[in-house]
Design a protein around this motif. Structure first.
Motif, PDB file in Angstrom:
ATOM      1  N   ASN A  25      -5.669  11.544   0.094  1.00  0.00           N
ATOM      2  CA  ASN A  25      -6.248  11.932  -1.392  1.00  0.00           C
ATOM      3  C   ASN A  25      -6.870  10.556  -1.842  1.00  0.00           C
ATOM      4  O   ASN A  25      -7.587  10.922  -2.561  1.00  0.00           O
ATOM      5  CB  ASN A  25      -4.988  12.290  -2.233  1.00  0.00           C
ATOM      6  CG  ASN A  25      -4.600  13.576  -1.776  1.00  0.00           C
ATOM      7  OD1 ASN A  25      -5.476  14.581  -1.352  1.00  0.00           O
ATOM      8  ND2 ASN A  25      -3.367  14.006  -1.766  1.00  0.00           N
ATOM      9  N   ARG A  26      -6.526   9.436  -1.480  1.00  0.00           N
ATOM     10  CA  ARG A  26      -7.221   8.394  -2.033  1.00  0.00           C
ATOM     11  C   ARG A  26      -8.734   8.307  -1.627  1.00  0.00           C
ATOM     12  O   ARG A  26      -9.421   7.706  -2.422  1.00  0.00           O
ATOM     13  CB  ARG A  26      -6.682   6.920  -1.637  1.00  0.00           C
ATOM     14  CG  ARG A  26      -6.898   6.564  -0.271  1.00  0.00           C
ATOM     15  CD  ARG A  26      -6.290   5.197  -0.085  1.00  0.00           C
ATOM     16  NE  ARG A  26      -4.866   5.138  -0.503  1.00  0.00           N
ATOM     17  CZ  ARG A  26      -4.046   3.950  -0.101  1.00  0.00           C
ATOM     18  NH1 ARG A  26      -4.443   3.039   0.475  1.00  0.00           N
ATOM     19  NH2 ARG A  26      -2.819   3.989  -0.598  1.00  0.00           N
ATOM     20  N   LEU A  54     -11.461   9.549  -4.379  1.00  0.00           N
ATOM     21  CA  LEU A  54     -11.908   8.881  -5.703  1.00  0.00           C
ATOM     22  C   LEU A  54     -12.555   7.617  -5.112  1.00  0.00           C
ATOM     23  O   LEU A  54     -12.284   6.593  -4.645  1.00  0.00           O
ATOM     24  CB  LEU A  54     -10.326   8.114  -6.079  1.00  0.00           C
ATOM     25  CG  LEU A  54      -9.580   9.020  -6.899  1.00  0.00           C
ATOM     26  CD1 LEU A  54      -8.179   8.099  -7.348  1.00  0.00           C
ATOM     27  CD2 LEU A  54      -9.821   9.825  -7.922  1.00  0.00           C
ATOM     28  N   HIS A 103      -0.753  10.533  -6.998  1.00  0.00           N
ATOM     29  CA  HIS A 103      -0.962  11.542  -5.817  1.00  0.00           C
ATOM     30  C   HIS A 103      -2.234  11.060  -5.338  1.00  0.00           C
ATOM     31  O   HIS A 103      -2.560  11.056  -4.027  1.00  0.00           O
ATOM     32  CB  HIS A 103      -1.026  12.954  -6.380  1.00  0.00           C
ATOM     33  CG  HIS A 103      -1.541  13.916  -5.288  1.00  0.00           C
ATOM     34  ND1 HIS A 103      -0.659  14.420  -4.423  1.00  0.00           N
ATOM     35  CD2 HIS A 103      -2.792  14.617  -5.030  1.00  0.00           C
ATOM     36  CE1 HIS A 103      -1.232  15.295  -3.588  1.00  0.00           C
ATOM     37  NE2 HIS A 103      -2.508  15.567  -4.093  1.00  0.00           N
ATOM     38  N   PHE A 104      -3.218  10.678  -6.069  1.00  0.00           N
ATOM     39  CA  PHE A 104      -4.746  10.220  -5.551  1.00  0.00           C
ATOM     40  C   PHE A 104      -4.445   8.838  -5.122  1.00  0.00           C
ATOM     41  O   PHE A 104      -5.382   8.314  -4.416  1.00  0.00           O
ATOM     42  CB  PHE A 104      -5.585  10.586  -6.369  1.00  0.00           C
ATOM     43  CG  PHE A 104      -5.839  11.991  -6.637  1.00  0.00           C
ATOM     44  CD1 PHE A 104      -6.525  12.959  -5.827  1.00  0.00           C
ATOM     45  CD2 PHE A 104      -5.207  12.495  -7.946  1.00  0.00           C
ATOM     46  CE1 PHE A 104      -6.647  14.082  -6.239  1.00  0.00           C
ATOM     47  CE2 PHE A 104      -5.389  13.854  -8.061  1.00  0.00           C
ATOM     48  CZ  PHE A 104      -6.060  14.751  -7.448  1.00  0.00           C
TER      49      PHE A 104
END
Length: 170
Positions: free
Chosen positions: A129-130, A133, A122-123
């Motif tokens: 969403n990436r 991180l 998902h990330f």
């Protein structure tokens, strides 16, 4: 990340899959059905090669993840027994812990501890969403995955051979 594996004993033979050694892990169907609100779509987390995955809450408040095998998954009774017997023996802080299983009435179900915050894919694969991180967090995730893999390959009393290891994009 999803993977399929087999375990070998110290002689290189496939480890036994005697499900009777894990009978204490057996859940009854009603408990699982109640925890997932009868496998409600509202409780569904996703789908993998094994089948659908649901979030559940036991009567004592413990959150669980429930993998319900699809009839079309192609996994037979022997593979299911092997997975239960093997995963029950694996214990590492970087591996999700098997809490139990249900097998009967045409159903094969695995019950795992619930890990919040969605799946790693998902990330990794979502454009927005990436960005959540940063490289420091990515490095910690890679380190955790590496420690889990090292445990499976070197430190576990069972020797694990991966057949299908991949990051999943759902």
């Amino acid at each position: 990340m999803e993977f399929e594996f087999i375990a070998l004993d110290k002689y290189g033979e496939e480890a036994g899959n005697d499900i009777s050694t894990t009978d204490s892990l057996q859940f009854d169907y009603i408990t699982i059905e109640n925890a997932t609100n009868k496998f409600s779509e509202d409780y569904k987390l996703g789908r993998g090669g094994f089948g659908d995955v649901y979030k559940g809450v036991l009567v004592n408040g413990q959150e669980i993840a429930v993998k319900r095998q699809l009839k079309s998954s192609g996994q037979g009774a022997d593979q299911f027994k092997n997975e239960v017997a093997l995963v029950a023996k694996l214990q590492h802080r970087n591996l999700v812990r098997l809490l139990g299983f249900y097998w009967g009435g045409g159903e094969t179900i695995l019950v795992f501890e619930f890990v919040p915050n969605k799946s790693l894919d998902h990330f990794l694969f979502d454009e927005e969403n990436r960005k959540l991180l940063d490289w420091s967090r990515r490095q910690k995730i890679i380190g955790g995955i590496t420690r889990g893999m090292l445990y499976l390959h070197e430190d576990s009393r069972l020797r694990i051979i991966h057949r299908d290891l991949k990051a999943m994009s759902c």
